[in-house]
Design a protein around this motif. Sequence first.
Motif, PDB file in Angstrom:
ATOM      1  N   THR A 463       0.827  -1.208   0.000  1.00 43.24           N
ATOM      2  CA  THR A 463       0.000   0.000   0.000  1.00 43.24           C
ATOM      3  C   THR A 463       0.861   1.258   0.000  1.00 43.24           C
ATOM      4  OG1 THR A 463      -1.714  -1.177   1.228  1.00 43.24           O
ATOM      5  CG2 THR A 463      -1.827   1.221   1.244  1.00 43.24           C
ATOM      6  N   ALA A 464       1.899   1.243   0.846  1.00 43.65           N
ATOM      7  CA  ALA A 464       2.740   2.434   0.968  1.00 43.65           C
ATOM      8  C   ALA A 464       3.441   2.755  -0.347  1.00 43.65           C
ATOM      9  CB  ALA A 464       3.773   2.220   2.080  1.00 43.65           C
ATOM     10  N   VAL A 465       3.999   1.738  -1.017  1.00 48.25           N
ATOM     11  CA  VAL A 465       4.709   1.981  -2.275  1.00 48.25           C
ATOM     12  C   VAL A 465       3.741   2.459  -3.348  1.00 48.25           C
ATOM     13  CG1 VAL A 465       5.994   0.866  -4.139  1.00 48.25           C
ATOM     14  CG2 VAL A 465       6.609   0.416  -1.752  1.00 48.25           C
ATOM     15  N   ARG A 466       2.529   1.882  -3.368  1.00 47.52           N
ATOM     16  CA  ARG A 466       1.533   2.348  -4.355  1.00 47.52           C
ATOM     17  C   ARG A 466       1.233   3.835  -4.150  1.00 47.52           C
ATOM     18  NH1 ARG A 466      -0.860  -2.859  -3.440  1.00 47.52           N
ATOM     19  NH2 ARG A 466      -0.768  -4.127  -5.351  1.00 47.52           N
ATOM     20  N   VAL A 467       1.023   4.219  -2.892  1.00 45.80           N
ATOM     21  CA  VAL A 467       0.682   5.618  -2.598  1.00 45.80           C
ATOM     22  C   VAL A 467       1.872   6.533  -2.877  1.00 45.80           C
ATOM     23  CG1 VAL A 467       0.045   7.229  -0.759  1.00 45.80           C
ATOM     24  CG2 VAL A 467      -1.072   4.990  -0.904  1.00 45.80           C
ATOM     25  N   LEU A 468       3.056   6.129  -2.383  1.00 46.54           N
ATOM     26  CA  LEU A 468       4.247   6.958  -2.575  1.00 46.54           C
ATOM     27  C   LEU A 468       4.649   7.048  -4.043  1.00 46.54           C
ATOM     28  CD1 LEU A 468       6.368   5.665   0.445  1.00 46.54           C
ATOM     29  CD2 LEU A 468       5.328   7.918   0.245  1.00 46.54           C
ATOM     30  N   GLY A 469       4.288   6.023  -4.834  1.00 45.20           N
ATOM     31  CA  GLY A 469       4.666   6.005  -6.245  1.00 45.20           C
ATOM     32  C   GLY A 469       3.691   6.689  -7.171  1.00 45.20           C
ATOM     33  N   ILE A 470       2.559   7.166  -6.651  1.00 46.58           N
ATOM     34  CA  ILE A 470       1.562   7.832  -7.516  1.00 46.58           C
ATOM     35  C   ILE A 470       2.174   9.012  -8.280  1.00 46.58           C
ATOM     36  CG2 ILE A 470      -0.528   9.264  -7.458  1.00 46.58           C
ATOM     37  CD1 ILE A 470      -1.625   7.375  -5.323  1.00 46.58           C
ATOM     38  N   PRO A 471       2.958   9.885  -7.615  1.00 43.98           N
ATOM     39  CA  PRO A 471       3.538  11.004  -8.386  1.00 43.98           C
ATOM     40  C   PRO A 471       4.472  10.546  -9.504  1.00 43.98           C
ATOM     41  CG  PRO A 471       3.690  11.422  -6.016  1.00 43.98           C
ATOM     42  CD  PRO A 471       3.274  10.000  -6.185  1.00 43.98           C
ATOM     43  N   LEU A 472       5.084   9.364  -9.357  1.00 42.95           N
ATOM     44  CA  LEU A 472       6.006   8.893 -10.391  1.00 42.95           C
ATOM     45  C   LEU A 472       5.285   8.628 -11.704  1.00 42.95           C
ATOM     46  CD1 LEU A 472       8.513   6.446  -8.633  1.00 42.95           C
ATOM     47  CD2 LEU A 472       8.930   8.742  -9.511  1.00 42.95           C
ATOM     48  N   ASP A 473       4.082   8.059 -11.616  1.00 47.97           N
ATOM     49  CA  ASP A 473       3.324   7.779 -12.834  1.00 47.97           C
ATOM     50  C   ASP A 473       3.081   9.049 -13.626  1.00 47.97           C
ATOM     51  OD1 ASP A 473       3.250   5.111 -12.295  1.00 47.97           O
ATOM     52  OD2 ASP A 473       1.301   5.154 -11.315  1.00 47.97           O
ATOM     53  N   ARG A 474       2.843  10.133 -12.929  1.00 49.04           N
ATOM     54  CA  ARG A 474       2.519  11.386 -13.609  1.00 49.04           C
ATOM     55  C   ARG A 474       3.786  12.123 -14.056  1.00 49.04           C
ATOM     56  NH1 ARG A 474      -2.103  13.619  -9.350  1.00 49.04           N
ATOM     57  NH2 ARG A 474      -3.589  11.900  -9.651  1.00 49.04           N
ATOM     58  N   LEU A 475       4.815  12.049 -13.226  1.00 45.56           N
ATOM     59  CA  LEU A 475       6.019  12.813 -13.533  1.00 45.56           C
ATOM     60  C   LEU A 475       6.974  12.082 -14.458  1.00 45.56           C
ATOM     61  CD1 LEU A 475       6.793  14.259  -9.958  1.00 45.56           C
ATOM     62  CD2 LEU A 475       5.737  15.456 -11.888  1.00 45.56           C
ATOM     63  N   GLY A 477       6.115   8.962 -16.140  1.00 47.06           N
ATOM     64  CA  GLY A 477       5.452   8.135 -17.143  1.00 47.06           C
ATOM     65  C   GLY A 477       5.716   6.658 -16.972  1.00 47.06           C
ATOM     66  N   VAL A 478       6.034   5.982 -18.083  1.00 45.84           N
ATOM     67  CA  VAL A 478       6.252   4.529 -18.077  1.00 45.84           C
ATOM     68  C   VAL A 478       7.434   4.159 -17.183  1.00 45.84           C
ATOM     69  CG1 VAL A 478       6.838   2.542 -19.500  1.00 45.84           C
ATOM     70  CG2 VAL A 478       5.264   4.278 -20.374  1.00 45.84           C
ATOM     71  N   THR A 479       8.498   4.963 -17.217  1.00 51.38           N
ATOM     72  CA  THR A 479       9.670   4.671 -16.387  1.00 51.38           C
ATOM     73  C   THR A 479       9.303   4.661 -14.910  1.00 51.38           C
ATOM     74  OG1 THR A 479      11.141   5.664 -18.012  1.00 51.38           O
ATOM     75  CG2 THR A 479      11.987   5.453 -15.766  1.00 51.38           C
ATOM     76  N   GLY A 480       8.520   5.665 -14.484  1.00 50.24           N
ATOM     77  CA  GLY A 480       8.087   5.719 -13.091  1.00 50.24           C
ATOM     78  C   GLY A 480       7.181   4.566 -12.739  1.00 50.24           C
ATOM     79  N   GLY A 481       6.279   4.194 -13.687  1.00 50.74           N
ATOM     80  CA  GLY A 481       5.381   3.070 -13.436  1.00 50.74           C
ATOM     81  C   GLY A 481       6.136   1.766 -13.279  1.00 50.74           C
ATOM     82  N   LEU A 482       7.150   1.550 -14.112  1.00 46.44           N
ATOM     83  CA  LEU A 482       7.957   0.329 -13.995  1.00 46.44           C
ATOM     84  C   LEU A 482       8.724   0.298 -12.669  1.00 46.44           C
ATOM     85  CD1 LEU A 482       9.365   0.068 -17.634  1.00 46.44           C
ATOM     86  CD2 LEU A 482       7.757  -1.507 -16.534  1.00 46.44           C
ATOM     87  N   ALA A 483       9.246   1.456 -12.248  1.00 52.41           N
ATOM     88  CA  ALA A 483       9.964   1.517 -10.968  1.00 52.41           C
ATOM     89  C   ALA A 483       9.034   1.140  -9.820  1.00 52.41           C
ATOM     90  CB  ALA A 483      10.531   2.922 -10.753  1.00 52.41           C
ATOM     91  N   ARG A 484       7.789   1.635  -9.884  1.00 53.08           N
ATOM     92  CA  ARG A 484       6.828   1.330  -8.818  1.00 53.08           C
ATOM     93  C   ARG A 484       6.484  -0.154  -8.821  1.00 53.08           C
ATOM     94  NH1 ARG A 484       0.891   2.571  -7.982  1.00 53.08           N
ATOM     95  NH2 ARG A 484       0.798   3.174 -10.145  1.00 53.08           N
ATOM     96  N   SER A 776      14.940   2.694  -6.148  1.00 56.61           N
ATOM     97  CA  SER A 776      15.700   2.914  -4.921  1.00 56.61           C
ATOM     98  C   SER A 776      15.080   4.026  -4.078  1.00 56.61           C
ATOM     99  CB  SER A 776      17.149   3.267  -5.260  1.00 56.61           C
ATOM    100  OG  SER A 776      17.889   3.549  -4.107  1.00 56.61           O
ATOM    101  N   VAL A 777      14.657   5.100  -4.743  1.00 53.39           N
ATOM    102  CA  VAL A 777      14.028   6.217  -4.020  1.00 53.39           C
ATOM    103  C   VAL A 777      12.728   5.771  -3.366  1.00 53.39           C
ATOM    104  CG1 VAL A 777      12.923   8.465  -4.316  1.00 53.39           C
ATOM    105  CG2 VAL A 777      15.117   8.001  -5.412  1.00 53.39           C
ATOM    106  N   LEU A 778      11.942   4.938  -4.061  1.00 50.41           N
ATOM    107  CA  LEU A 778      10.681   4.454  -3.475  1.00 50.41           C
ATOM    108  C   LEU A 778      10.929   3.605  -2.232  1.00 50.41           C
ATOM    109  CD1 LEU A 778       8.408   3.487  -6.515  1.00 50.41           C
ATOM    110  CD2 LEU A 778       7.965   5.194  -4.754  1.00 50.41           C
TER     111      LEU A 778
END
Length: 853
Positions: A463-475, A477-484, A776-778
């Motif tokens: 749950t925490a990673v999903r919530v913390l990773g929400i901005p990555l999807d927007r900022l 894109g695909v790279t952030g989504g894969l990291a999450r 790593s940041v997540l």
Amino acid sequence: MNASLRISVSSLRAHKRRFAGTFFAVLLGVAFLAGTLVMGDTLRASFDTMFGDATKGTDAVVRSAGTITTPGESQGVRQPVDTALVKSIEQTPGVAAAVPDIQGAGQLVGAGGKPIGGQGPPTLAGNWIEDPKLNAYQLAEGRAPSKSGEVVVNRGAAKKGDLKIGDTTTLRTPDPVKVTIVGLATFGGEDGMAQVTFTGMTQADAEKYLTAKPGEAASIRVRAGPGVSQDQLVSDLTPVLSKGVEAITGQESAQENTDMISSQFLTLFTTFLLVFSGIALLVATFSIHNTFAIVVAQRTRENALLRALGASRRQVTVSTLVEASVVAVTASAAGLAGGIGIAAGLQALFPAIGFPFPDGNLVISGLSMLLPLAVGIVVCLGSALLPAVRAGRTAPLAALRETAVDQSGASRGRAIVGGGLAALAVGTTLTGVLANPSLWLAGLGAVLALAAFVVLGPVASSTAVRVLGIPLDRLRGVTGGLARRNALRSPKRTAATASALMIGVAVVSLFTVFGASLKATMDQTVSRSFAGDVAVSTPSFGAGGSGLSPKLAPAIAKQPTVENAVGLGRGVAEVDGEGRALTVTDAVTLGRVFDLGDVHGSLDDLGTDGIAITQKEADKQHLKTGDTTRLTFTDGKKENFIVRAVYGQSELAGDYVITRAAWAPHRTQDSDTLVAVSFKDGVSTADGKAAVKKVADQYGNPEVQTRGEYAQSSAGGIDMMLTLVYALLALAVLIALLGIANTLTLAIHERTRELGLLRAVGQTRAQLRAMVRWESVLVAAFGTAGGLALGAFLGWVLVKASDGASDTAFAFAVPPLRLVVVALVGLAAGALAGLRPARRAARLDVLRAIATE
């Protein structure tokens, strides 16, 4: 067994990089522990040598037998001895020489007008002893003082104050005394006794400025004649001495001083460092366990093949433990060398920043080497034990399957156990800090809270990673989504990796919150108790400083801008058999400048036989106004005092108040710790402060501060403590970063084929690097968020527990700006940890990666 050993050694040779993070985690933890133990042994030996040198020519010390010790202090206050005893002692058979030793507080003012020392180590003054064997100091330059106003100072103090022979300066005793330096002294060939400053005066000056009346000394130093042992000398002296006076050997005197330092400073210092060593090793435990858990998971097929070829569970388990043992032994051995280096660095660093460390060679004992070595090996093997057992349980049929990534963690059983632990932690903590105040219960609740966070980590990570990773999807894109998604693959692995950083951040947050609460408490105390406009004080902690002249407050009170000025002095006495600190002051003015709460009785007529006490102490002693209590002073005299006032608040005024007239017959060296001043109506703070400063300059130039400045400076030591804490916790954070970097490196090895496919379908090297870095940041964000929550909770627990265990009302405060900085540092640490794994991932050859099994 030989086969297991060969397999383990071959595996280590082939995959050295897998254990690099584990190696450095163990090395750093062991190095810090070894450095602490070596430093402690070195300091004890150095202080032992220093005090031995101070008394090496003294065969016996004659002093007062009784002491009065107040709560929180281990060294009692003794009454002076009569210097007339010197003649009787000199006539005793076996005595070669006897001299009075007059000691007191005396702080030199440097050439620039600033006091020398005063920040911890004592600033001493005394009579210059002519007998070179009985004097701990040796005259190195110039001559001994021969008339009033002449002094010898230790060479280290002269260097710090830019003073030289022939210079005239001020000596605070605490009354300012003009002195001329006629000689420089050394101690054991060094410039001084560690960071202690010493000023030697004539005996007449020492009696005048450092004692209540002539003919008194702190002790009498005695030198034995040829062939007379110290024990024999003490035996011969005992019949000569009057009641209440005792003789001890010079060796016993040195040992008492060493024990006093050990019980106060050294024990606190080494315990402080050992706590941080424990934190570093705890963080290392999570990193080591995570590394071995991943390695075992990645070797599922390999271990299954070994089982299929006939290897037993025990052999597979032993093979994994042998790898852990090799890493543990080599890393711990390297850590011992690092520990010696740390100790040498601390020994050089702390004197440079003013800490009272004597010189001396490093002392490396067997215990300080064997204990860290054993701890490092046990921590490493203990962390690898569960993964090793799991490796031994690998079924032979697993060889037919692809290597599985561990996706366990978010089970219902774990959630139930973690929830139960969390509920138990909250219940125990609340009981320990609210219902039934107890430091032990509060500490147990804190440990349970930590356990609950660790157990619930895998449950909360998804749950925490999903919530913390929400901005990555927007900022991103695909790279952030894969990291999450990569961070979500194995909740247990993500939680284990983040737990190491969580503990480091939690401890940082804990001390940050507690430090802010201490500052808020100080502000609250000054605001509530101090009704004046400015405070005059001498900044010092420990035994340093000389205090303020008792003449300063009356001199300030004469200024036309001043309404009231009151000095707070300190005395000690036994109140109904228990040592207590006394506040010596003008009680009438005290009530005008300090808010004492509800006062029953009157402070106006304490006189020489009246005392004022707090309501808390009155309840404890079953006293009320009009009752009589007995005080026993350090001079042995017992007097009855009438309770003429009972007041409510005591933070700055103390629990017991008597007048200066009542204290005068029993005092030794008299001084004030604080002068509080209130101005007349219409006087501005700037004008009033300037007038007070003009008078204070004539009394040794103490600090004059507004009420806000005084509160801030009183809490100044807290920032120093926090700076040291942050520096020490940097080690734990570094170990946590090694854990994150190692996990990512192992994960990249696991995903080699997948990364190759991503590159084949169009992902650029820059995108691949960014994906690994953001993963790593997540992970770091999850650990940082958990650490902030846990640290704030534990900070609240510590504040409330301290409140319940102390007479002071503690204020709880959360510093948002500092915690934001902690959060940003945690995220930056995550980004830093991901740099090397990201570069390695980007360098993978696409075709070879796709072909990887």
